[in-house]
Design a protein around this motif. Structure first.
Motif, PDB file in Angstrom:
ATOM      1  N   LEU A  14     196.735  67.594 152.361  1.00 15.02           N
ATOM      2  CA  LEU A  14     195.295  67.542 152.606  1.00 15.02           C
ATOM      3  C   LEU A  14     194.981  67.422 154.090  1.00 15.02           C
ATOM      4  CD1 LEU A  14     194.101  65.213 149.684  1.00 15.02           C
ATOM      5  CD2 LEU A  14     194.010  67.718 149.796  1.00 15.02           C
ATOM      6  N   ALA A  15     195.850  66.755 154.829  1.00 19.72           N
ATOM      7  CA  ALA A  15     195.619  66.567 156.266  1.00 19.72           C
ATOM      8  C   ALA A  15     195.677  67.878 157.032  1.00 19.72           C
ATOM      9  CB  ALA A  15     196.639  65.582 156.830  1.00 19.72           C
ATOM     10  N   ALA A  56     193.107  72.557 145.577  1.00 22.60           N
ATOM     11  CA  ALA A  56     193.485  72.419 144.169  1.00 22.60           C
ATOM     12  C   ALA A  56     194.996  72.480 143.993  1.00 22.60           C
ATOM     13  CB  ALA A  56     192.810  73.515 143.341  1.00 22.60           C
ATOM     14  N   ARG A  57     195.658  73.375 144.716  1.00 19.48           N
ATOM     15  CA  ARG A  57     197.115  73.501 144.584  1.00 19.48           C
ATOM     16  C   ARG A  57     197.834  72.290 145.160  1.00 19.48           C
ATOM     17  NH1 ARG A  57     198.711  79.854 145.743  1.00 19.48           N
ATOM     18  NH2 ARG A  57     197.648  80.705 143.901  1.00 19.48           N
ATOM     19  N   ILE A  58     197.318  71.764 146.253  1.00 22.73           N
ATOM     20  CA  ILE A  58     197.934  70.560 146.840  1.00 22.73           C
ATOM     21  C   ILE A  58     197.851  69.399 145.845  1.00 22.73           C
ATOM     22  CG2 ILE A  58     197.673  68.805 148.641  1.00 22.73           C
ATOM     23  CD1 ILE A  58     196.763  71.075 150.517  1.00 22.73           C
ATOM     24  N   ILE A  59     196.680  69.228 145.250  1.00 26.00           N
ATOM     25  CA  ILE A  59     196.499  68.155 144.273  1.00 26.00           C
ATOM     26  C   ILE A  59     197.434  68.367 143.081  1.00 26.00           C
ATOM     27  CG2 ILE A  59     194.876  67.120 142.635  1.00 26.00           C
ATOM     28  CD1 ILE A  59     192.640  67.859 144.614  1.00 26.00           C
ATOM     29  N   TYR A  99     195.135  74.332 136.354  1.00 24.00           N
ATOM     30  CA  TYR A  99     194.357  74.816 137.498  1.00 24.00           C
ATOM     31  C   TYR A  99     193.797  76.180 137.131  1.00 24.00           C
ATOM     32  CZ  TYR A  99     193.232  77.041 141.881  1.00 24.00           C
ATOM     33  OH  TYR A  99     192.571  77.725 142.864  1.00 24.00           O
ATOM     34  N   LEU A 100     192.481  76.262 137.028  1.00 23.09           N
ATOM     35  CA  LEU A 100     191.796  77.471 136.572  1.00 23.09           C
ATOM     36  C   LEU A 100     190.926  78.027 137.691  1.00 23.09           C
ATOM     37  CD1 LEU A 100     191.171  79.435 134.314  1.00 23.09           C
ATOM     38  CD2 LEU A 100     189.590  77.776 133.350  1.00 23.09           C
ATOM     39  N   ASP A 101     191.396  79.080 138.318  1.00 26.27           N
ATOM     40  CA  ASP A 101     190.657  79.709 139.425  1.00 26.27           C
ATOM     41  C   ASP A 101     189.645  80.708 138.860  1.00 26.27           C
ATOM     42  OD1 ASP A 101     189.985  80.163 142.021  1.00 26.27           O
ATOM     43  OD2 ASP A 101     191.736  81.383 142.518  1.00 26.27           O
ATOM     44  N   GLU A 102     188.511  80.838 139.551  1.00 20.52           N
ATOM     45  CA  GLU A 102     187.443  81.776 139.164  1.00 20.52           C
ATOM     46  C   GLU A 102     186.994  81.533 137.716  1.00 20.52           C
ATOM     47  OE1 GLU A 102     186.101  83.431 141.402  1.00 20.52           O
ATOM     48  OE2 GLU A 102     187.578  83.822 142.968  1.00 20.52           O
ATOM     49  N   THR A 124     194.130  67.731 132.102  1.00 19.86           N
ATOM     50  CA  THR A 124     193.258  67.516 133.260  1.00 19.86           C
ATOM     51  C   THR A 124     192.927  68.881 133.851  1.00 19.86           C
ATOM     52  OG1 THR A 124     194.223  65.362 133.748  1.00 19.86           O
ATOM     53  CG2 THR A 124     193.027  66.457 135.528  1.00 19.86           C
ATOM     54  N   LEU A 125     191.655  69.139 134.051  1.00 18.54           N
ATOM     55  CA  LEU A 125     191.211  70.443 134.546  1.00 18.54           C
ATOM     56  C   LEU A 125     190.775  70.360 135.996  1.00 18.54           C
ATOM     57  CD1 LEU A 125     190.319  73.436 134.004  1.00 18.54           C
ATOM     58  CD2 LEU A 125     188.061  72.499 133.447  1.00 18.54           C
ATOM     59  N   ILE A 126     191.315  71.260 136.806  1.00 17.95           N
ATOM     60  CA  ILE A 126     190.770  71.517 138.136  1.00 17.95           C
ATOM     61  C   ILE A 126     190.389  72.990 138.155  1.00 17.95           C
ATOM     62  CG2 ILE A 126     191.164  71.583 140.616  1.00 17.95           C
ATOM     63  CD1 ILE A 126     193.191  69.391 140.340  1.00 17.95           C
TER      64      ILE A 126
END
Length: 424
Positions: A14-15, A56-59, A99-102, A124-126
Motif C-alpha cells: 500500500l505504501a 484490491a490485489r495487494i489486500i 476479487y471481482l473486477d468490473e 469476502t468480496l472485494i
C-alpha cells in the motif's frame, strides 16, 4: 508474452501506491482496517488507472485467504458457482476472498448469487467498478458492502509513478533510461489522472527511443507524439460524460464564460458535438429564458451552423453562442412555472375546462348556464378582458412570477397598467 509496463511495475504494498491518500495515508480508517487483517466486503469505485485493481490485489494477496479472481466482462454464473464450491472445503479453510473486477457488467441474477455467502461471511468480496455503484450494482449487494471512492490522480501523483517506473526500467533494460524534466511533467499532466495511461505511453516511447551514448533518452517531442489525443478521460456512457456536460451547463448558468468554454472544449475534443449542442440549447431556454428571449433563435442558429459545418469548424459558432449565453442576464421563471404546472397535472389537479373556453357551441338540456359566453380579447380595449381561463379547482393558482430582469419587469409593468393593478 509482452507484458504491459503498468502490469510489470504494479506496486506490491500500500505504501508504494501513488495517490489515494484519503484512503491509504497512515492513520486513515481504510488503511488501519486493512492492516488489522479483518477484511470487510468492499466496493472500489472510480476512474480507470487510479489504483483500484492494484489496491484490491495487494489486500487479497496479503489476506491469508484463498484468492479467486474474476472479471465481470468475461465471467458467468458458472464461474461464480465454481468459487462458491470451495466453501466448507479444505481449500477454503482460511476463508475465501473473491476479487471481482468490473462488477458492473454482472447482471442482477449473477450479483444476487453472491448475497447469501457474503451475508454469512463464508466469502469476502472485494469488487471494483468504473461506474457509479449506486446506479449499476444491485441494491441488496450494495447494502452488504462498504463503498470507497478512488479519485483521479493529480499530476504530481502521476509524475511520482512515472519516476518510479523510470528507475525500475533503468535497472531492467539493457541500457539506462533517462527522461527530460519537461517531458516527464508533460506526460504526467497529459494523462488526465490515469497512471496506467501514462505508463502505457512511457512504455511506447522507451521502446522507440534511440540509444544515445549508451542510454535511451526520452524527449518532450517524443512524448508529445504519443500523448496528443490522450490528455482527457471521456466515456459517452459513463460518469465522466455526465460530469462534463453538467459542469458545462452549470458554468453557463453561473455566468462564467471561461469555465463554459473549457468544458465546451472538452466535449469537442472528445468529438461529442451532439451533447455540446443539446446542453447549449437547454441552457438558453432554461437559464436565460425570458430575461433575453431573443437568445433562443440566436442559439438555434448557432447550433444549426455547427451541425452544418461539423468539427473542427463547429467550435466557432458554438463558442459564440456559449459566450453569449454565459454573459446574458438570467431567468428561470419559465422553468419554474412549467414545472409547477406539470406537478399539478401529475397530481390530478385538473378539473373540467371552463365552458367559455370549450370548443363547442351547443349546450345540453342539463346545462345550468346556456351559451358559451366566451369573451374575444381583441374586441376589448388593449386587447384584454378579465375572464377565467383556469379550471375552477385551480382558478386562483399562479404558476408564473415575473423575474427581476429588465425584460420581464417591463412586461410586468405593462400588464399592471393594462389590468389597473398599478393603481391599487
Amino acid at each position: 508474452m509482452n507484458e504491459p509496463l503498468a502490469q510489470r511495475l504494479r506496486p506490491k504494498t500500500l505504501a508504494d501506491v501513488c495517490g489515494q491518500q484519503h484512503l491509504l495515508a497512515e492513520g486513515q480508517v481504510f488503511r488501519r482496517t486493512i492492516e488489522s487483517g479483518r477484511i470487510p466486503n468492499m466496493i472500489f469505485y472510480g476512474p480507470s488507472g487510479t489504483g483500484k485493481t492494484t489496491v484490491a490485489r495487494i489486500i487479497a494477496e496479503n489476506s491469508g485467504m484463498t484468492l479467486h479472481k474474476l472479471n465481470g466482462t468475461s465471467c458467468g454464473t458458472g464461474d461464480i458457482k465454481a468459487v462458491l464450491k470451495d466453501i466448507g472445503t479444505l481449500a477454503g479453510a482460511g476463508g475465501i476472498l473473491l476479487y471481482l473486477d468490473e462488477i458492473q457488467y454482472l447482471n442482477k441474477k449473477q450479483q444476487q448469487s453472491l448475497l447469501e455467502c457474503i451475508e454469512d461471511g463464508s466469502v469476502t468480496l472485494i469488487a471494483s467498478t468504473t461506474e457509479n455503484p449506486y446506479f449499476y450494482i444491485y441494491n441488496a449487494l450494495l447494502s452488504r458492502c462498504t463503498v470507497f471512492e478512488f479519485k483521479p490522480l493529480s499530476a504530481a501523483d502521476v509524475e511520482r509513478g512515472i519516476r518510479n517506473a523510470l528507475k525500475k526500467l533503468s535497472a531492467s533494460e539493457p541500457q539506462p533510461v533517462t527522461m527530460d524534466e519537461d517531458a516527464c511533467a508533460y506526460l504526467a499532466e497529459s494523462a488526465g489522472g490515469d497512471l496506467r495511461k501514462a505508463l502505457g505511453c512511457l512504455d511506447f516511447v522507451v521502446t522507440a527511443a534511440p540509444v544515445d551514448e549508451g542510454e535511451k533518452h526520452v524527449t518532450l517531442g517524443m512524448v508529445q507524439q504519443v500523448t496528443r489525443r490522450t490528455a482527457m478521460r471521456y466515456d459517452r456512457d459513463g460518469d465522466d460524460h455526465y460530469d462534463i456536460v453538467s459542469a458545462y451547463q452549470k458554468s453557463m448558468r453561473g455566468s462564467d464564460p471561461n469555465a463554459a468554454l473549457h468544458y465546451l472544449a472538452r466535449l469537442l475534443e472528445a468529438g461529442d458535438l451532439p451533447s455540446a449542442c443539446r446542453r447549449l440549447m437547454v441552457c438558453a431556454c432554461e437559464d436565460v429564458g425570458l430575461a433575453y428571449p431573443q437568445i433562443i433563435p440566436i442559439v438555434k442558429a448557432a447550433v444549426d451552423a455547427a451541425n452544418m459545418v461539423g468539427l473542427p469548424e463547429a467550435r466557432l459558432p458554438l463558442a459564440d453562442a456559449v459566450i453569449l449565453v454565459a454573459t446574458s442576464p438570467k431567468s428561470n421563471s419559465a422553468h419554474d412555472a412549467i414545472n409547477a404546472a406539470i406537478a399539478d397535472v401529475q397530481a390530478g389537479r385538473t378539473g373540467p375546462i371552463p365552458r367559455q373556453l370549450q370548443n363547442k357551441h351547443f349546450d345540453g338540456e342539463d346545462a345550468a348556464v346556456k351559451g358559451q359566453n366566451y369573451k374575444y380579447a381583441h374586441d376589448f380595449e388593449n386587447h384584454w378582458v378579465e375572464q377565467q381561463y383556469l379550471p375552477d379547482v385551480l382558478k386562483d393558482v399562479k404558476y408564473y412570477t415575473f423575474g427581476d430582469n429588465r425584460t420581464e419587469q417591463a412586461a410586468r409593468a405593462y400588464w399592471a397598467k393594462i389590468k389597473g393593478e398599478d393603481k391599487l
